[in-house]
Scaffold this active site. Structure first.
Site, PDB file in Angstrom:
ATOM      1  N   ASN A 117       0.866  -1.183   0.000  1.00 56.74           N
ATOM      2  CA  ASN A 117       0.000   0.000   0.000  1.00 56.74           C
ATOM      3  C   ASN A 117       0.904   1.234   0.000  1.00 56.74           C
ATOM      4  OD1 ASN A 117      -1.898   1.971   0.398  1.00 56.74           O
ATOM      5  ND2 ASN A 117      -2.409   1.376   2.503  1.00 56.74           N
ATOM      6  N   LYS A 145       0.076   4.199  -0.387  1.00 53.12           N
ATOM      7  CA  LYS A 145      -0.611   5.391   0.138  1.00 53.12           C
ATOM      8  C   LYS A 145      -0.393   6.580  -0.813  1.00 53.12           C
ATOM      9  CE  LYS A 145      -0.289   3.395   4.682  1.00 53.12           C
ATOM     10  NZ  LYS A 145      -0.260   3.575   6.119  1.00 53.12           N
ATOM     11  N   HIS A 161      -9.760   1.307   4.544  1.00 51.98           N
ATOM     12  CA  HIS A 161      -8.491   1.522   5.258  1.00 51.98           C
ATOM     13  C   HIS A 161      -8.709   2.528   6.398  1.00 51.98           C
ATOM     14  CE1 HIS A 161      -4.400   2.738   6.144  1.00 51.98           C
ATOM     15  NE2 HIS A 161      -4.042   1.577   5.635  1.00 51.98           N
ATOM     16  N   GLU A 186      -7.087   4.957   7.439  1.00 56.35           N
ATOM     17  CA  GLU A 186      -6.843   6.375   7.117  1.00 56.35           C
ATOM     18  C   GLU A 186      -8.041   6.978   6.402  1.00 56.35           C
ATOM     19  OE1 GLU A 186      -3.078   5.665   5.258  1.00 56.35           O
ATOM     20  OE2 GLU A 186      -2.202   5.283   7.225  1.00 56.35           O
ATOM     21  N   GLU A 215      -5.839  -4.679  10.876  1.00 60.32           N
ATOM     22  CA  GLU A 215      -4.854  -3.626  11.113  1.00 60.32           C
ATOM     23  C   GLU A 215      -5.205  -2.861  12.394  1.00 60.32           C
ATOM     24  OE1 GLU A 215      -2.724  -2.462   7.297  1.00 60.32           O
ATOM     25  OE2 GLU A 215      -4.588  -1.358   7.249  1.00 60.32           O
ATOM     26  N   GLY A 273       1.458   2.717  10.660  1.00 61.87           N
ATOM     27  CA  GLY A 273       2.362   3.839  10.392  1.00 61.87           C
ATOM     28  C   GLY A 273       3.106   4.356  11.607  1.00 61.87           C
ATOM     29  N   SER A 292       2.909  -1.625  10.702  1.00 61.55           N
ATOM     30  CA  SER A 292       4.342  -1.636  11.033  1.00 61.55           C
ATOM     31  C   SER A 292       5.030  -2.974  10.730  1.00 61.55           C
ATOM     32  CB  SER A 292       4.550  -1.232  12.487  1.00 61.55           C
ATOM     33  OG  SER A 292       4.085   0.090  12.698  1.00 61.55           O
TER      34      SER A 292
HETATM   35  P1  PGA Z   1       2.372   0.647   7.811  1.00 62.66           P
HETATM   36  O1  PGA Z   1       0.946   0.791   7.110  1.00 62.66           O
HETATM   37  O2  PGA Z   1       2.983  -0.632   7.287  1.00 62.66           O
HETATM   38  O3  PGA Z   1       3.130   1.859   7.367  1.00 62.66           O
HETATM   39  O4  PGA Z   1       2.134   0.587   9.271  1.00 62.66           O
HETATM   40  C1  PGA Z   1       0.103  -0.295   7.001  1.00 62.66           C
HETATM   41  C2  PGA Z   1      -1.177   0.126   6.380  1.00 62.66           C
HETATM   42  O5  PGA Z   1      -1.627   1.246   6.625  1.00 62.66           O
HETATM   43  O6  PGA Z   1      -1.775  -0.596   5.591  1.00 62.66           O
END
Ligand code: PGA
Length: 222
Positions: free
Chosen positions: A8, A10, A93, A95, A147, A153, A180
């Site tokens: 991803n 983003k 997601h 976010e 998640e 993140g 992460s």
């Molecule tokens: P990250 O993001 O690996 O940077 O924690 C995971 C995600 O948001 O899918």
């Protein structure tokens, strides 16, 4: 079933040339991988262009709208994504739940629309009520990505024990762990916690580290 690793990206990278370079590097390193499926989810704006490069990796989108076409300014439909060669769509997601205020109801509509278009939804959830809302009235098999909020993140991954407990509670055939993930912890979520793949954010922007995750997961399956 092969393990599934989703990149991803983003809202990265800033330039299309960088997107091409990143995908090219991942594709080069991916040539010897046999037991793992890898999907790249770049921003919408790069999808058509990346589709034209020969890289052999399926592409996915990071979101979509639930209608097929019409007066929905700024939106992109699952049918459009299908027509440019996308195979997967990330839906719900955290976010998007946070910044776009997406709700269980709209996410559920998106899951259904993605399935109708013949694409594979990857439904992101942080808890069981989000799972229930997202799959309301859905009878097809859906890929789930667990998640936990605190792990996304932040560089603070979920403990393998907690992830394992959650995996047992999610009644789905294919469940990915996200939050992460890095080359050091990737295999544990699959080998110890029982997940069928990973959703990788930050580290997927670093081709070398992302390839390390892929090759470690692939070797662990052997
Ligand atoms: P990250 O993001 O690996 O940077 O924690 C995971 C995600 O948001 O899918």
């Amino acid at each position: 079933m092969k393990n599934l690793i989703i990149a991803n990206w983003k809202m990265n990278p800033l330039k299309s040339t960088e997107a091409e370079k990143l995908l090219g590097s991942v594709a080069m390193g991916f040539r010897n991988i046999k037991r793992t499926e890898v999907v790249i989810c770049p921003p919408f704006i790069y999808l058509s262009q990346l589709r034209k490069i020969k890289h052999g990796l399926p592409l996915g989108a990071q979101d979509c709208f639930w209608e097929e076409k019409g007066a929905f300014t700024g939106e992109v439909s699952p049918a459009m994504l299908k027509n440019i060669g996308c195979r997967y769509v990330i839906v719900g997601h955290s976010e998007r739940r946070k910044y776009q205020r997406e709700t269980g109801e709209t996410i559920n509509k998106k899951v259904k629309a993605v399935l109708i278009a013949g694409l594979k939804p990857i439904l992101c959830i942080a808890n069981l009520s989000q799972l229930e809302e997202g799959l309301n009235g859905v009878s097809e098999k859906v890929i789930i990505a667990y998640e936990p909020f605190f792990a996304i993140g932040t560089g603070i991954p979920c403990s393998v024990e907690k992830a394992k407990k959650m995996r047992k509670l999610i009644k789905a055939r294919q469940v990915l762990y996200g939050g992460s993930v890095n080359p050091q912890n990737a295999v544990d979520y699959i080998a110890k916690a029982g997940f069928q793949g990973l959703l990788v954010g930050g580290v997927s922007l670093n081709a070398r580290q992302f390839l390390q995750i892929i090759s470690r997961v692939d070797e662990a399956k052997a």
